[in-house]
Design a protein around this motif. Sequence first.
Motif, short mmCIF file in Angstrom:
data_model
loop_
_atom_site.label_atom_id
_atom_site.label_comp_id
_atom_site.label_asym_id
_atom_site.label_seq_id
_atom_site.Cartn_x
_atom_site.Cartn_y
_atom_site.Cartn_z
N PHE A 156 31.30 38.28 34.13
CA PHE A 156 31.81 37.77 32.85
C PHE A 156 31.31 38.64 31.70
CE2 PHE A 156 31.40 35.11 29.06
CZ PHE A 156 32.68 34.59 28.95
N ARG A 157 30.04 39.03 31.75
CA ARG A 157 29.45 39.87 30.69
C ARG A 157 30.14 41.24 30.67
NH1 ARG A 157 24.53 39.54 27.64
NH2 ARG A 157 24.32 41.47 26.46
N LEU A 158 30.33 41.82 31.84
CA LEU A 158 30.99 43.13 31.90
C LEU A 158 32.42 43.05 31.38
CD1 LEU A 158 29.74 44.45 35.38
CD2 LEU A 158 29.14 45.38 33.13
N ALA A 159 33.12 41.98 31.74
CA ALA A 159 34.50 41.82 31.29
C ALA A 159 34.56 41.65 29.78
CB ALA A 159 35.15 40.64 32.00
N ALA A 160 33.63 40.87 29.23
CA ALA A 160 33.61 40.65 27.78
C ALA A 160 33.32 41.94 27.04
CB ALA A 160 32.56 39.59 27.44
N ASP A 161 32.38 42.73 27.56
CA ASP A 161 32.05 44.00 26.93
C ASP A 161 33.21 44.98 27.03
OD1 ASP A 161 29.60 42.95 26.35
OD2 ASP A 161 28.48 44.12 27.81
#
Length: 267
Positions: free
Chosen positions: A40-45
């Motif tokens: 989720f963090r990678l996708a948001a970034d």
Amino acid sequence: MKQDRNFDDLAHKFAASIYGTAKGEIRQTVVWHDIEQILFRLAADADLRGKQEDQPFSVLDAGGGLAQLSQKIAALGHNVSLCDLSSEMLSLAEQDISANQLLDKYRFIHSPVQNIAEHLNEPVDLVLFHAVMEWLAEPISALTSLCEQVKPGGIISVMFYNYNGLLFKNLICGNLKHIEQGMPHRKRFKLQPQQGIEPDLVYRCLEQAGFEILGKTGVRTFHDYMQNHDMGDFSFEQILAMEQKLCRQEPFLSLGRYIHVYAQKKA
């Protein structure tokens, strides 16, 4: 002289004893929750940087064995390079990956994790380094080299056999003489890791490599300390729910038999 452990001779037994057990199910469930947060963090970034939403991440599963967790990542559409020192483990993994129809998402690399840079064309979005450090002669050095394979903004996910958990287990079992001797590895327990890793050494290594720690989780914070799993009024589902409830809280986190920590490389 201490050497890195190669599981060619124990690959089948390792698969059955580690993954086909309650211990393995707790481990997979607890760590997968963290992996979901990582993705989720990678996708948001990526969205903030204007990358296409459906663009797959590049993942390195370093010392990945049977690739249980990375297969779940691959099933979401991401590309995985699976690296292992054991050709037998890679062969078993390939069979399982093929059965799950994920071969097109995988690249297999027969190599020590310390030499992985020779096989990668560029840094990756995510490195998984799970339950490997405790089998290595120089674990912190290996972790440092893998940190170099993460691109800026990328994340490394590290799970290691916790020295504090090993010490606590020996304390409550009354193995004081063994503790006084420095808790040397007992060769008759072939599937017990060669050493416990001190958490602060791992955290410090990540920070010195330019990473920000995002989360820490204790893996099996109490299950392995239960004196008799046949006594008491509980079910496995209750154990799993309680593990998930306690695993990110102190003091339970720091007593986990393993600790999972994930950190993001500063851009």
